[in-house]
Write a protein that holds these residues in place. Structure first.
Motif, PDB file in Angstrom:
ATOM      1  N   SER A   1     -20.421  -1.199 -44.774  1.00 18.57           N
ATOM      2  CA  SER A   1     -20.323  -1.059 -46.134  1.00 18.57           C
ATOM      3  C   SER A   1     -21.142  -2.227 -47.091  1.00 18.57           C
ATOM      4  CB  SER A   1     -19.229  -1.090 -46.913  1.00 18.57           C
ATOM      5  OG  SER A   1     -18.430  -2.360 -46.745  1.00 18.57           O
ATOM      6  N   GLY A   2     -21.447  -2.157 -48.241  1.00 19.76           N
ATOM      7  CA  GLY A   2     -22.194  -3.050 -49.206  1.00 19.76           C
ATOM      8  C   GLY A   2     -21.217  -3.599 -50.205  1.00 19.76           C
TER       9      GLY A   2
ATOM     10  N   ASN B   1     -12.446  -6.391 -48.139  1.00 23.72           N
ATOM     11  CA  ASN B   1     -13.307  -5.730 -48.876  1.00 23.72           C
ATOM     12  C   ASN B   1     -12.757  -5.178 -50.244  1.00 23.72           C
ATOM     13  OD1 ASN B   1     -15.582  -4.132 -49.009  1.00 23.72           O
ATOM     14  ND2 ASN B   1     -14.491  -2.202 -48.085  1.00 23.72           N
TER      15      ASN B   1
ATOM     16  N   PHE C   1     -19.800 -12.569 -47.251  1.00 20.93           N
ATOM     17  CA  PHE C   1     -18.155 -11.659 -47.223  1.00 20.93           C
ATOM     18  C   PHE C   1     -17.260 -12.419 -47.910  1.00 20.93           C
ATOM     19  CE2 PHE C   1     -20.108  -9.499 -43.432  1.00 20.93           C
ATOM     20  CZ  PHE C   1     -20.319  -8.364 -43.988  1.00 20.93           C
ATOM     21  N   VAL C   2     -17.202 -13.805 -47.629  1.00 18.91           N
ATOM     22  CA  VAL C   2     -16.372 -14.861 -48.315  1.00 18.91           C
ATOM     23  C   VAL C   2     -16.479 -14.867 -49.821  1.00 18.91           C
ATOM     24  CG1 VAL C   2     -15.188 -17.238 -47.913  1.00 18.91           C
ATOM     25  CG2 VAL C   2     -16.062 -15.758 -45.873  1.00 18.91           C
ATOM     26  N   VAL C   3     -17.858 -14.932 -50.215  1.00 19.39           N
ATOM     27  CA  VAL C   3     -18.015 -15.118 -51.575  1.00 19.39           C
ATOM     28  C   VAL C   3     -18.456 -13.789 -52.227  1.00 19.39           C
ATOM     29  CG1 VAL C   3     -19.262 -16.584 -53.241  1.00 19.39           C
ATOM     30  CG2 VAL C   3     -18.722 -17.421 -50.974  1.00 19.39           C
ATOM     31  N   PRO C   4     -17.455 -12.985 -52.576  1.00 22.07           N
ATOM     32  CA  PRO C   4     -17.876 -11.678 -53.358  1.00 22.07           C
ATOM     33  C   PRO C   4     -18.525 -11.770 -54.488  1.00 22.07           C
ATOM     34  CG  PRO C   4     -15.597 -12.218 -53.562  1.00 22.07           C
ATOM     35  CD  PRO C   4     -16.040 -13.499 -52.696  1.00 22.07           C
TER      36      PRO C   4
ATOM     37  N   ILE D   1     -17.549 -13.636 -57.703  1.00 22.64           N
ATOM     38  CA  ILE D   1     -17.396 -15.331 -57.505  1.00 22.64           C
ATOM     39  C   ILE D   1     -19.054 -15.749 -57.439  1.00 22.64           C
ATOM     40  CG2 ILE D   1     -16.936 -17.282 -55.787  1.00 22.64           C
ATOM     41  CD1 ILE D   1     -14.527 -15.559 -57.214  1.00 22.64           C
TER      42      ILE D   1
ATOM     43  N   MET E   1      -9.508 -17.362 -54.477  1.00 19.58           N
ATOM     44  CA  MET E   1     -10.182 -16.071 -54.205  1.00 19.58           C
ATOM     45  C   MET E   1     -11.065 -16.330 -52.790  1.00 19.58           C
ATOM     46  SD  MET E   1     -11.714 -13.165 -56.364  1.00 19.58           S
ATOM     47  CE  MET E   1     -12.123 -12.160 -55.002  1.00 19.58           C
ATOM     48  N   VAL E   2     -11.709 -17.346 -53.000  1.00 18.90           N
ATOM     49  CA  VAL E   2     -12.714 -17.739 -51.866  1.00 18.90           C
ATOM     50  C   VAL E   2     -11.758 -18.023 -50.479  1.00 18.90           C
ATOM     51  CG1 VAL E   2     -14.392 -19.328 -50.756  1.00 18.90           C
ATOM     52  CG2 VAL E   2     -14.671 -18.172 -53.041  1.00 18.90           C
TER      53      VAL E   2
ATOM     54  N   HIS F   1     -18.874  -4.001 -53.426  1.00 17.01           N
ATOM     55  CA  HIS F   1     -18.231  -3.045 -54.287  1.00 17.01           C
ATOM     56  C   HIS F   1     -17.532  -3.914 -55.473  1.00 17.01           C
ATOM     57  CE1 HIS F   1     -17.224  -1.509 -50.154  1.00 17.01           C
ATOM     58  NE2 HIS F   1     -18.240  -0.634 -50.720  1.00 17.01           N
TER      59      HIS F   1
ATOM     60  N   MET G   1     -10.357 -14.936 -49.063  1.00 23.18           N
ATOM     61  CA  MET G   1     -11.366 -14.142 -48.365  1.00 23.18           C
ATOM     62  C   MET G   1     -11.714 -14.855 -47.255  1.00 23.18           C
ATOM     63  SD  MET G   1     -12.232 -11.766 -50.186  1.00 23.18           S
ATOM     64  CE  MET G   1     -13.847 -11.007 -50.071  1.00 23.18           C
ATOM     65  N   ALA G   2     -11.866 -16.343 -47.093  1.00 22.60           N
ATOM     66  CA  ALA G   2     -12.150 -17.027 -46.025  1.00 22.60           C
ATOM     67  C   ALA G   2     -11.212 -16.880 -44.699  1.00 22.60           C
ATOM     68  CB  ALA G   2     -12.410 -18.465 -46.262  1.00 22.60           C
TER      69      ALA G   2
ATOM     70  N   LEU H   1     -11.577 -13.517 -43.299  1.00 23.11           N
ATOM     71  CA  LEU H   1     -12.563 -13.361 -42.480  1.00 23.11           C
ATOM     72  C   LEU H   1     -12.480 -13.970 -40.923  1.00 23.11           C
ATOM     73  CD1 LEU H   1     -15.572 -12.326 -42.365  1.00 23.11           C
ATOM     74  CD2 LEU H   1     -16.366 -14.692 -42.733  1.00 23.11           C
TER      75      LEU H   1
END
Lengths: 296, 277, 353
Positions: free
Chosen positions: B274-275, A228, B106-109, B112, A273-274, B277, A277-278, A281
């Motif tokens: 949440s949404g 987040n 969620f993975v691709v903010p 991006i 970044m991805v 940010h 993030m992956a 997750l």
């Protein structure tokens, strides 16, 4: 009328490929606006300026000091707010669920958390400037009460690592509260009673039963908090105006104009970044599954 | 009851955490309000609010953002409700892949996503190996940009909207409802409009309000796609004004609060995560 | 010898009286069931013994020592919960060893004791399984082993079988009773299932609205209920209002049809309204030999219940059930037939109206 009812009950009512027609719009949309853009970045990061396949962009990620610094700063801020926000959010969730506070406080906190976890970006940044900026309310309060000028006598700076972390916490705690409150509700009263019945003190119950049971949930939520914060852009941009070089801000700069003078490197940054993030997750959903097995 | 048991019942630490949390939550809000009311020296007043709301650009960007939010909500519903319904009813084998897609945002903010969107849709789309242009670059004309940003917002809201709708459909068991309606002779149109939609109303509303909360103040997509939305407006205002942005910040907090409060009301306390940010 | 004793124990929640003046002495090794409908105070009483509720008034002692206000963790009372309450993060062996490790017993002793318990509950092969990998019956056996591992003074069981399937319930019921008798442990068993209480217990306490209605052996409770509530709650019971016809000869009449009872009615007067209760299995169709109560009836309905056949008959204007054992050569009457039924004098219970 009888026919339609029969059609529904009978074995394959619509032939297989026709069934998939029903979800075509969704898949089309996802491909156009989610998959293609992502693929474009992936492909771009393997392409050099002449349009040929290359690993150079990815390798260069690890050679450019300022890119490594950006990742590292982002990781530090995300980890700090995930751990700090996670611990404090857990304590807050604890206090209103099994902690014995009056019921109305619980619904107040949950509603507030719903708001605060969605209150981010520019307004949040402005609020913190009004609170802890050079002329902020709390800055003035500390000066008047304790006689300490935060900006002259301490290292504190709202537009730095700690300042941004403190600001991120505003949506990190509440997110933790929202995830942990149901998990804490999942602790059965009987577990506590069984532990007591077998001679355990409250501390022993928490150390040996409750915390181990909640651990996957706590860790999973912290990972979610990490992601987040890691993907956050607007709050940091509004707060520091792009001065604090976290990875999202560097990527933003690259989009505005090719500051790296190498589009491929920009794509590679985004893909990095991805990937992070992956990973978070995947970690989150793995831990979440473990926790559901226990907290059913 | 003995004294020991009674002491054990006072949740001392719980109170400490709660008060600390409340302070942390409320101080920035108080500071913002306090600051926003002091536009005129030595006078507490709403001048900053009046100034901020009087600015024609405020109204324009705010209305525009609301319009975007509305379009996003509509598009989300049109896209997600039939999909979720169809999966529940006929295509359970698609559940895993669709759920996976709804988790992708969620993975691709946002940063991006907008990066990829711009790179794809800022050049004309051609049929492969020919020079025939299929589509003009979306970013070069207003409606194209609007379509692009609404699509982006639908993506950002996808996890929340889909989960909200899917949970709603699970709790009312749309499959049985549909079979019951069919056995009573209802047509598909009647089933969806008179049976399914009213029963997932709460889920739809909460998904819609959450989407609204995400979209109205959104900055990342809006500023990179260069649309005249409220988020970028507020950001720019903050560059050369002090009091009006504080006033608008507090106002947007209230707006978020309103949206979340309504969700609480509709879903009976099942808070939402949440949404963007 | 009295092992567990409850004296004048009451529990109030605000204005609500959950348990009122509960008195019970339980002997060492005795199996006592608290039987009653939900909300009768049986679970509250059990939780007071465990220490999860503190009695408003009264005293609870074990071996003469007052434990009324002791913390649950200091009581050495084992408890088995309806929902198993196994710790999900621990294996079967860890669950069973939990109480011993809390008591800081030597690890070697813990391991031995856990093995012993696993043998008793017959789950040696599942020692390293987690609760979510077990069936309901297995989980409840682990819970039993966990409660017994600490060598408790008293074993408390709070509706331990009610979440299980009928077949497993009956098997585990026998197992619980077997283990309890083998270890000679004092046990209190809470249930709303009369069959469970009857089959397991040395004594049954029937409870209603926080009060003890009747205390006795299963035999006494079933055959000689002292209140209409107990009579109704335990087993199926026919009951009808009747009138005393002849107090001296213990004759009463249901809708004018006379019955002779074994109950002494000398305290009552002719014309008193009473309630008559007769168990269905005590009725028989009239064969050749002469019996005490022979009454006319009409066959209303016939229901198969497996091993028994339940026949509904009208005696006067009152409906009665009668049970007979099922067998393939049974000659059943037809619905609407007129017939005669009989029951012994002892079968006719007379209760207050």
């Amino acid at each position: 009328m009888a026919q339609t009812a029969l059609k529904l009950k009978g074995s394959p009512p619509v032939s297989d490929w026709k069934k998939w027609l029903g979800v075509t719009p969704f898949f089309l949309f996802a491909i156009l606006f989610l998959v293609l853009p992502s693929l474009r970045l992936v492909m771009g990061s393997f392409t050099n300026s002449e349009g040929q396949f290359t690993f150079a962009n990815l390798l260069q990620l690890f050679q450019e000091q300022f890119i490594l610094d950006a990742y590292w700063l982002s990781i530090r801020i995300s980890a700090a707010t995930a751990i700090g926000g996670g611990i404090f959010g857990f304590l807050l969730a604890y206090s209103v669920t099994v902690g014995g506070l009056p019921k109305p406080l619980r619904s107040a906190l949950i509603t507030f958390s719903g708001v605060a976890s969605n209150f981010a970006g520019v307004p949040l940044a402005f609020s913190f400037i009004a609170t802890l900026g050079r002329t902020g309310f709390v800055t003035a309060l500390i000066k008047n009460v304790f006689g300490i000028n935060l900006y002259q006598q301490t290292e504190f700076d709202l537009y730095s690592f700690w300042g941004l972390s403190l600001t991120y916490m505003y949506f990190q705690f509440p997110l933790m509260v929202l995830i942990m409150a149901p998990a804490l509700d999942g602790l059965k009263r009987e577990w506590r009673e069984a532990a007591e019945n077998l001679g355990a003190s409250t501390t022993q119950y928490w150390l040996r039963v409750a915390l181990p049971v909640l651990l996957p949930s706590i860790l999973g939520s912290m990972i979610l908090l990490f992601g987040n914060a890691f993907g956050a852009y607007a709050t940091a941009y509004a707060l520091t105006g792009g001065r604090l070089g976290i990875i999202t801000i560097q990527i933003g700069a690259q989009i505005r104009g090719d500051v790296l003078h190498n589009p491929g490197l920009g794509y590679a940054m985004a893909m990095g970044m991805v990937i992070i993030m992956a990973i978070s997750l995947i970690g989150y959903s793995w831990l979440q599954k473990r926790s559901e097995r226990w907290l059913r | 009851m003995n004294i020991l048991a009674r002491i054990r019942r006072i949740p001392f630490w719980s109170w400490i955490w709660f008060i600390l949390g409340a302070l942390y939550f409320l101080l920035p809000l108080y500071a913002t309000v306090n600051f926003s009311l002091r536009m005129e020296r030595d006078v507490i007043g709403f001048k900053a609010y009046v100034r901020a709301f009087e600015d024609p650009d405020f109204l324009k960007t705010f209305m525009y953002s609301n319009m975007l939010a509305l379009m996003t909500i509509l598009a989300s519903i049109i896209l997600i409700v039939p999909t979720a319904y169809w999966i529940r009813l006929r295509l359970p084998e698609a559940r895993r892949v669709v759920e996976f897609i709804t988790l992708l945002p969620f993975v691709v903010p946002a940063i991006i996503l907008v990066f990829g969107l711009i790179r794809i849709y800022s050049s004309p789309i051609k049929i492969p190996f020919t020079d025939t242009t299929l589509l003009q670059p979306l970013t070069t004309f207003e409606i194209g940009t609007d379509i692009l940003i609404v699509a982006g917002y639908v993506v950002l809201g996808l996890p929340y909207m889909y989960r909200s709708v899917d949970t709603g459909m699970r709790t009312v068991d749309v499959r049985t409802l549909t079979e019951a309606a069919q056995s009573l002779g209802a047509s598909w149109f009647t089933i969806i409009v008179k049976v399914i939609l009213p029963n997932i109303r709460a889920a739809l509303l909460s998904g819609a309000l959450l989407t609204f909360a995400i979209v109205v103040g959104e900055v990342t997509l809006a500023s990179f796609l260069g649309v005249p939305a409220f988020g970028p407006y507020l950001f720019l205002l903050g560059q050369h004004r002090a009091y009006e942005p504080a006033a608008l910040s507090f106002a947007s907090f209230l707006l978020t609060w309103l949206a979340m409060g309504l969700i609480q009301l509709f879903t009976g306390g099942q808070g939402q995560a949440s949404g963007a940010h | 010898m009295t092992h567990l004793s409850l004296k004048n124990v009451s529990k109030h929640f605000g204005d609500f009286t959950a348990v009122n003046d509960f008195n019970l002495d339980v002997n060492k090794g005795e199996f006592v069931s608290f039987l009653g409908p939900s909300g009768c105070g049986k679970t509250t009483t059990l939780r007071m013994i465990a220490g999860f509720e503190i009695p408003s008034t009264g005293q609870i002692t074990i071996n003469g020592a007052d434990i009324t206000n002791k913390a649950p963790s200091q009581r050495n009372v084992g408890m088995v919960f309806q929902s198993y309450a196994l710790f999900p993060n621990m294996t079967v062996a860890q669950n069973i060893g939990f109480g011993l490790r809390i008591r800081k017993e030597k690890e070697a002793d813990v391991v031995d004791r856990v093995k012993e318990m696993l043998a008793i509950i017959n789950l040696e092969k599942k020692a390293d399984s987690y609760p979510y990998q077990l069936s309901g019956g297995q989980m409840q056996r682990v819970a039993l082993g966990r409660a017994l591992a600490i060598r408790p003074e008293v074993l408390l069981l709070d509706e331990p079988l009610s979440a299980l399937d009928a077949k497993i319930r009956i098997a585990l019921r026998a197992e619980i009773r077997g283990i309890q008798q083998k270890l000679g442990i004092t046990a209190i068993y809470v249930t709303h299932d009369q069959e469970e209480a009857l089959s397991l217990s040395d004594r049954i306490v029937v409870m209603r609205e926080g009060e003890m209605d009747q205390v006795g052996t299963p035999f006494q409770i079933y055959n000689f209920p002292t209140t209409v509530f107990v009579a109704n709650f335990v087993g199926t019971l026919n009951n009808a209002s009747a009138e005393v016809v002849d107090p001296a000869k213990s004759i009463i009449a249901i809708d004018g049809i006379q019955f002779e009872s074994a109950v002494d009615l000398k305290e009552r007067k002719k014309g008193d309204k009473v309630r008559v209760a007769i168990r269905p299995e005590r009725f028989n169709f009239v064969s050749q030999e002469k019996k005490a109560n022979i009454v006319d009836c009409r066959i209303e309905n016939i229901t198969f219940l497996g091993s028994i056949v339940r026949i509904q008959v009208m005696i006067g204007n009152s409906k009665f059930y009668m049970d007979t054992f099922n067998n393939p050569f049974l000659e059943l009457p037809k619905i609407g037939d007129k017939d005669q039924v009989t029951c012994s004098r002892e079968a006719v219970l007379v209760l207050d109206e």
